[in-house]
Motif scaffolding. Structure first.
Motif, PDB file in Angstrom:
ATOM      1  N   ASN A  48      28.769 -15.986 -18.013  1.00  0.00           N
ATOM      2  CA  ASN A  48      27.406 -15.619 -18.376  1.00  0.00           C
ATOM      3  C   ASN A  48      26.665 -16.705 -19.147  1.00  0.00           C
ATOM      4  N   VAL A  49      27.227 -17.904 -19.184  1.00  0.00           N
ATOM      5  CA  VAL A  49      26.582 -19.024 -19.858  1.00  0.00           C
ATOM      6  C   VAL A  49      26.486 -20.192 -18.880  1.00  0.00           C
ATOM      7  N   LEU A  50      25.315 -20.801 -18.807  1.00  0.00           N
ATOM      8  CA  LEU A  50      25.119 -21.956 -17.938  1.00  0.00           C
ATOM      9  C   LEU A  50      24.555 -23.090 -18.778  1.00  0.00           C
ATOM     10  N   ARG A  51      25.334 -24.177 -18.881  1.00  0.00           N
ATOM     11  CA  ARG A  51      24.949 -25.324 -19.701  1.00  0.00           C
ATOM     12  C   ARG A  51      24.305 -26.375 -18.815  1.00  0.00           C
ATOM     13  N   ILE A  52      23.107 -26.816 -19.190  1.00  0.00           N
ATOM     14  CA  ILE A  52      22.312 -27.701 -18.343  1.00  0.00           C
ATOM     15  C   ILE A  52      21.839 -28.900 -19.151  1.00  0.00           C
ATOM     16  N   ALA A  53      22.208 -30.109 -18.721  1.00  0.00           N
ATOM     17  CA  ALA A  53      21.665 -31.331 -19.319  1.00  0.00           C
ATOM     18  C   ALA A  53      20.421 -31.714 -18.529  1.00  0.00           C
ATOM     19  N   THR A  54      19.344 -31.977 -19.224  1.00  0.00           N
ATOM     20  CA  THR A  54      18.078 -32.183 -18.541  1.00  0.00           C
ATOM     21  C   THR A  54      17.228 -33.206 -19.271  1.00  0.00           C
ATOM     22  N   THR A  55      16.055 -33.468 -18.761  1.00  0.00           N
ATOM     23  CA  THR A  55      15.216 -34.538 -19.275  1.00  0.00           C
ATOM     24  C   THR A  55      14.238 -34.036 -20.326  1.00  0.00           C
ATOM     25  N   THR A  56      13.852 -34.936 -21.214  1.00  0.00           N
ATOM     26  CA  THR A  56      12.882 -34.561 -22.239  1.00  0.00           C
ATOM     27  C   THR A  56      11.523 -34.238 -21.630  1.00  0.00           C
ATOM     28  N   SER A  57      11.225 -34.811 -20.468  1.00  0.00           N
ATOM     29  CA  SER A  57       9.926 -34.529 -19.857  1.00  0.00           C
ATOM     30  C   SER A  57       9.816 -33.065 -19.440  1.00  0.00           C
ATOM     31  N   GLU A  59      11.389 -30.659 -20.914  1.00  0.00           N
ATOM     32  CA  GLU A  59      11.284 -29.885 -22.157  1.00  0.00           C
ATOM     33  C   GLU A  59       9.890 -30.017 -22.759  1.00  0.00           C
ATOM     34  N   ASN A  60       9.377 -31.259 -22.838  1.00  0.00           N
ATOM     35  CA  ASN A  60       8.079 -31.486 -23.472  1.00  0.00           C
ATOM     36  C   ASN A  60       6.948 -30.726 -22.798  1.00  0.00           C
ATOM     37  N   THR A  61       7.036 -30.562 -21.483  1.00  0.00           N
ATOM     38  CA  THR A  61       5.964 -29.860 -20.770  1.00  0.00           C
ATOM     39  C   THR A  61       6.004 -28.360 -20.987  1.00  0.00           C
ATOM     40  N   GLY A  62       7.154 -27.826 -21.403  1.00  0.00           N
ATOM     41  CA  GLY A  62       7.302 -26.386 -21.556  1.00  0.00           C
ATOM     42  C   GLY A  62       7.878 -25.701 -20.340  1.00  0.00           C
ATOM     43  N   LEU A  63       8.152 -26.453 -19.252  1.00  0.00           N
ATOM     44  CA  LEU A  63       8.677 -25.837 -18.045  1.00  0.00           C
ATOM     45  C   LEU A  63      10.058 -25.231 -18.280  1.00  0.00           C
ATOM     46  N   LEU A  64      10.901 -25.903 -19.069  1.00  0.00           N
ATOM     47  CA  LEU A  64      12.241 -25.367 -19.316  1.00  0.00           C
ATOM     48  C   LEU A  64      12.175 -23.985 -19.954  1.00  0.00           C
ATOM     49  N   LEU A  79      20.954 -19.408 -20.329  1.00  0.00           N
ATOM     50  CA  LEU A  79      20.734 -20.822 -20.028  1.00  0.00           C
ATOM     51  C   LEU A  79      20.725 -21.607 -21.331  1.00  0.00           C
ATOM     52  N   GLN A  80      21.552 -22.620 -21.411  1.00  0.00           N
ATOM     53  CA  GLN A  80      21.627 -23.463 -22.605  1.00  0.00           C
ATOM     54  C   GLN A  80      21.303 -24.895 -22.212  1.00  0.00           C
ATOM     55  N   PHE A  81      20.117 -25.365 -22.618  1.00  0.00           N
ATOM     56  CA  PHE A  81      19.631 -26.679 -22.235  1.00  0.00           C
ATOM     57  C   PHE A  81      19.946 -27.723 -23.297  1.00  0.00           C
ATOM     58  N   ILE A  82      20.298 -28.926 -22.814  1.00  0.00           N
ATOM     59  CA  ILE A  82      20.402 -30.109 -23.665  1.00  0.00           C
ATOM     60  C   ILE A  82      19.388 -31.108 -23.112  1.00  0.00           C
ATOM     61  N   ALA A  83      18.303 -31.369 -23.842  1.00  0.00           N
ATOM     62  CA  ALA A  83      17.246 -32.265 -23.365  1.00  0.00           C
ATOM     63  C   ALA A  83      17.526 -33.687 -23.824  1.00  0.00           C
ATOM     64  N   ILE A 286       7.404 -22.961 -10.387  1.00  0.00           N
ATOM     65  CA  ILE A 286       7.219 -24.379 -10.706  1.00  0.00           C
ATOM     66  C   ILE A 286       5.815 -24.835 -10.315  1.00  0.00           C
ATOM     67  N   GLY A 287       5.358 -24.419  -9.132  1.00  0.00           N
ATOM     68  CA  GLY A 287       4.048 -24.847  -8.646  1.00  0.00           C
ATOM     69  C   GLY A 287       2.886 -24.258  -9.415  1.00  0.00           C
ATOM     70  N   ASP A 288       3.089 -23.103 -10.033  1.00  0.00           N
ATOM     71  CA  ASP A 288       2.018 -22.465 -10.808  1.00  0.00           C
ATOM     72  C   ASP A 288       1.987 -22.936 -12.252  1.00  0.00           C
TER      73      ASP A 288
END
Length: 324
Positions: A48-57, A59-64, A79-83, A286-288
């Motif tokens: 029940n946990v999904l760890r995701i490494a992702t980009t600061t862009s 995160e900064n946009t708010g999409l994450l 969902l556990q993000f590492i930006a 994503i498109g909206d």
């Protein structure tokens, strides 16, 4: 006899009290540094946990945050993000500390996959890198191609042209990789001819949002993804100078970590999330995103067959096999 028992009991209590005091003396005094218990390897994610490494862009946009809100509500997955910058995100995945990556540097992604760490890549969306700078454009690059602009900025900077400076992320991110590619296309060796070439070139070593703020403070040019720039634009004096050329295209992809390398990864969770991202629902979200606040989407979802040809050359619609 009763008195002796009482005396013995009192003596025992006194001894225990002294021992307790001595034990306390071996502890850490207030103000001293304590070495915490450190886990040297990341724990397994669990179903029940999904760890995701992702980009600061992202995160900064708010999409994450929006992806997290919708997906967690629908599935119950945590969902556990590492930006990080893309290079750092891929290194995090190489250590087995996450279950998948969301990144935007095709050359680095290919290395990650060729090394056997990444499987089932799916491109999900794109936007453009843009060159932003002061409104008065001291290097006079407006209307140039991105490569011409970089060459012109370098010449002006190295010649100490007043007002010309460039701030680099300098963090091995996807944006930094694109910047280095543009310097190469402009005819420069990044390491020997650009880096440390003078005060005009500033190596920030920061994420996209912080780099934009620093460039704004210095009235300098920088390369940014369009989404992060738009999300920060209301606090910046910098304006887009060059945008939307093919050489500035910025593709985002999701790649699962190979469970053959790290059996404890949440392979099923990674596959399910990637399939959701490339589903009609995921693509619409994503498109909206950004339309209401910014008047335009911050990311353009990719659809087949467009994604399979230049300049994207990727898979965006074929579902990822779900592990048993």
């Amino acid at each position: 006899m009763k008195m002796n028992v009482a005396i013995l009991s009192a003596g025992t209590i006194a001894i225990l009290f002294i021992l307790a005091l001595l034990a306390g003396c071996t502890g850490t005094a207030p103000g001293e540094n304590v070495t915490p218990n450190v886990t040297t390897t990341a724990p397994a994610a669990g179903a029940n946990v999904l760890r995701i490494a992702t980009t600061t862009s992202l995160e900064n946009t708010g999409l994450l945050a929006e992806l997290e809100r919708v997906y967690e509500r629908e599935t119950g997955m945590d969902l556990q993000f590492i930006a990080q910058g893309t290079g750092q995100a891929l290194d995090t995945a190489r250590r087995g500390d996450v279950d998948l990556v969301l990144v935007h540097a095709p050359a680095l992604e290919k290395e990650f996959e060729d090394e056997g760490y990444g499987i089932d890549p799916r491109c999900i969306a794109y936007n453009y890198f843009i060159i932003v700078g002061p409104e008065d454009d001291p290097a006079k690059i407006r209307n140039m191609s991105a490569v011409e602009a970089f060459r012109t900025i370098a010449i002006a900077g190295m010649n100490n042209t007043p007002g010309v400076a460039f701030v680099s992320r300098g963090d091995n991110s996807g944006t930094h990789a694109q910047e280095k590619a543009l310097w190469k296309e402009a005819g420069y060796n990044y390491t020997t001819e650009i880096l440390d070439s003078g005060a005009w070139y500033v190596d920030a070593g920061k994420g996209m949002g912080d780099t934009l703020i620093l460039a704004d403070e210095k009235k300098a040019y920088t390369l940014s993804d369009e989404g992060t720039y738009l999300s920060f634009a209301n606090r910046l004096a910098l304006v887009p100078i060059i945008s939307e050329s093919t050489e500035l295209m910025n593709r985002y992809s999701a790649i699962a970590v190979n469970p053959a390398k790290y059996p404890n990864t949440n392979a099923r969770g990674a596959a399910d999330f990637i399939n959701w991202l490339i589903s009609d629902e995921g693509k619409q979200l994503i498109g909206d995103f950004g339309k209401v606040e910014f008047g335009k989407p911050l990311f353009v979802p990719l659809y087949a067959p467009e994604c399979t040809g230049p300049p994207f050359n990727c898979t965006c619609a074929e579902p990822v096999p779900t592990p048993a």
